[in-house]
Design a protein around this motif. Structure first.
Motif, PDB file in Angstrom:
ATOM      1  N   GLN A   1       5.059  14.188  -8.828  1.00 13.75           N
ATOM      2  CA  GLN A   1       6.012  15.373  -8.989  1.00 13.75           C
ATOM      3  C   GLN A   1       6.719  15.264 -10.218  1.00 13.75           C
ATOM      4  N   GLN A   2       7.001  14.090 -10.881  1.00 13.77           N
ATOM      5  CA  GLN A   2       7.549  14.163 -12.115  1.00 13.77           C
ATOM      6  C   GLN A   2       6.861  14.718 -13.046  1.00 13.77           C
ATOM      7  N   LYS A   3       5.377  14.883 -13.151  1.00 13.22           N
ATOM      8  CA  LYS A   3       4.493  15.330 -13.947  1.00 13.22           C
ATOM      9  C   LYS A   3       4.838  16.984 -13.963  1.00 13.22           C
ATOM     10  N   GLU A   4       4.842  17.246 -12.680  1.00 17.17           N
ATOM     11  CA  GLU A   4       4.796  18.752 -12.317  1.00 17.17           C
ATOM     12  C   GLU A   4       6.193  19.262 -13.095  1.00 17.17           C
ATOM     13  N   ILE A   5       7.404  18.604 -12.884  1.00 15.13           N
ATOM     14  CA  ILE A   5       8.587  19.122 -13.351  1.00 15.13           C
ATOM     15  C   ILE A   5       8.673  18.814 -15.084  1.00 15.13           C
ATOM     16  N   ILE A   6       8.223  17.729 -15.418  1.00 19.71           N
ATOM     17  CA  ILE A   6       7.824  17.879 -16.906  1.00 19.71           C
ATOM     18  C   ILE A   6       7.018  19.004 -17.652  1.00 19.71           C
ATOM     19  N   ASN A   7       6.035  19.380 -16.895  1.00 19.22           N
ATOM     20  CA  ASN A   7       5.310  20.461 -17.362  1.00 19.22           C
ATOM     21  C   ASN A   7       5.850  21.747 -17.046  1.00 19.22           C
ATOM     22  N   GLN A   8       6.942  21.865 -16.498  1.00 20.43           N
ATOM     23  CA  GLN A   8       7.591  23.264 -16.570  1.00 20.43           C
ATOM     24  C   GLN A   8       7.968  23.802 -18.100  1.00 20.43           C
ATOM     25  N   LYS A   9       7.877  24.975 -18.067  1.00 20.83           N
ATOM     26  CA  LYS A   9       8.286  25.618 -19.745  1.00 20.83           C
ATOM     27  C   LYS A   9       9.808  25.133 -19.782  1.00 20.83           C
ATOM     28  N   ASP A  10      10.678  25.377 -18.880  1.00 20.17           N
ATOM     29  CA  ASP A  10      11.936  25.080 -19.299  1.00 20.17           C
ATOM     30  C   ASP A  10      12.629  23.742 -19.429  1.00 20.17           C
ATOM     31  N   PHE A  11      11.564  22.715 -19.042  1.00 17.30           N
ATOM     32  CA  PHE A  11      11.942  21.412 -19.004  1.00 17.30           C
ATOM     33  C   PHE A  11      12.238  20.899 -20.377  1.00 17.30           C
ATOM     34  N   THR A  12      13.485  20.256 -20.518  1.00 15.46           N
ATOM     35  CA  THR A  12      13.943  19.885 -21.595  1.00 15.46           C
ATOM     36  C   THR A  12      14.713  18.452 -21.478  1.00 15.46           C
TER      37      THR A  12
ATOM     38  N   PHE B   1       0.806  -1.253  -0.100  1.00 14.31           N
ATOM     39  CA  PHE B   1      -0.011   0.133   0.124  1.00 14.31           C
ATOM     40  C   PHE B   1       0.906   1.251  -0.039  1.00 14.31           C
ATOM     41  N   TYR B   2       1.633   1.235   0.724  1.00 13.08           N
ATOM     42  CA  TYR B   2       2.711   2.349   1.141  1.00 13.08           C
ATOM     43  C   TYR B   2       3.582   2.609  -0.279  1.00 13.08           C
ATOM     44  N   VAL B   3       3.943   1.476  -0.816  1.00 17.15           N
ATOM     45  CA  VAL B   3       4.783   1.537  -2.091  1.00 17.15           C
ATOM     46  C   VAL B   3       3.875   2.103  -3.302  1.00 17.15           C
ATOM     47  N   GLN B   4       2.412   1.822  -3.114  1.00 19.37           N
ATOM     48  CA  GLN B   4       1.771   2.554  -4.252  1.00 19.37           C
ATOM     49  C   GLN B   4       1.563   3.909  -4.012  1.00 19.37           C
ATOM     50  N   LEU B   5       1.187   4.107  -2.733  1.00 21.67           N
ATOM     51  CA  LEU B   5       1.455   5.682  -2.545  1.00 21.67           C
ATOM     52  C   LEU B   5       2.568   6.360  -2.788  1.00 21.67           C
ATOM     53  N   TYR B   6       3.501   5.697  -2.516  1.00 26.39           N
ATOM     54  CA  TYR B   6       4.982   6.529  -3.006  1.00 26.39           C
ATOM     55  C   TYR B   6       5.031   6.634  -4.599  1.00 26.39           C
ATOM     56  N   ASN B   7       4.897   5.708  -5.180  1.00 27.42           N
ATOM     57  CA  ASN B   7       4.656   5.711  -6.842  1.00 27.42           C
ATOM     58  C   ASN B   7       3.957   6.623  -7.100  1.00 27.42           C
ATOM     59  N   PHE B   8       2.836   6.918  -6.447  1.00 25.77           N
ATOM     60  CA  PHE B   8       1.732   8.096  -6.956  1.00 25.77           C
ATOM     61  C   PHE B   8       2.151   9.440  -6.706  1.00 25.77           C
ATOM     62  N   GLN B   9       3.095   9.560  -5.592  1.00 24.96           N
ATOM     63  CA  GLN B   9       3.383  10.822  -5.207  1.00 24.96           C
ATOM     64  C   GLN B   9       4.542  10.975  -6.104  1.00 24.96           C
ATOM     65  N   LEU B  10       5.673  10.042  -6.364  1.00 26.63           N
ATOM     66  CA  LEU B  10       6.562  10.425  -7.409  1.00 26.63           C
ATOM     67  C   LEU B  10       6.086  10.455  -8.677  1.00 26.63           C
ATOM     68  N   ALA B  11       5.170  10.015  -9.258  1.00 21.85           N
ATOM     69  CA  ALA B  11       4.503  10.289 -10.533  1.00 21.85           C
ATOM     70  C   ALA B  11       3.971  11.800 -10.652  1.00 21.85           C
TER      71      ALA B  11
END
Length: 60
Positions: free
Chosen positions: A48-59, A36-46
């Motif tokens: 955060q990754q989505k937020e970073i990827i959606n930044q204008k200066d992400f390449t 259960f905690y691993v699934q929450l961890y993976n969701f939280q990580l995903a």
């Protein structure tokens, strides 16, 4: 006592720190709880990754 809603659970999960999830995983008392905690961890990580990827200066 008011029951917690799934919307509230969702908001709480989004606000969790990875460090807190790591600690919960370490202290889990069963294999099911660990999963259960691993699934929450993976969701939280995903999330955060989505937020970073959606930044204008992400390449790549």
């Amino acid at each position: 006592m008011n029951p917690i809603t799934l919307k509230e659970v969702y908001k709480q999960v989004l606000e969790m720190k990875v460090k807190d999830l790591d600690e919960a995983l370490i202290q889990a008392e069963s294999e099911e709880e660990k999963k259960f905690y691993v699934q929450l961890y993976n969701f939280q990580l995903a999330t955060q990754q989505k937020e970073i990827i959606n930044q204008k200066d992400f390449t790549i």
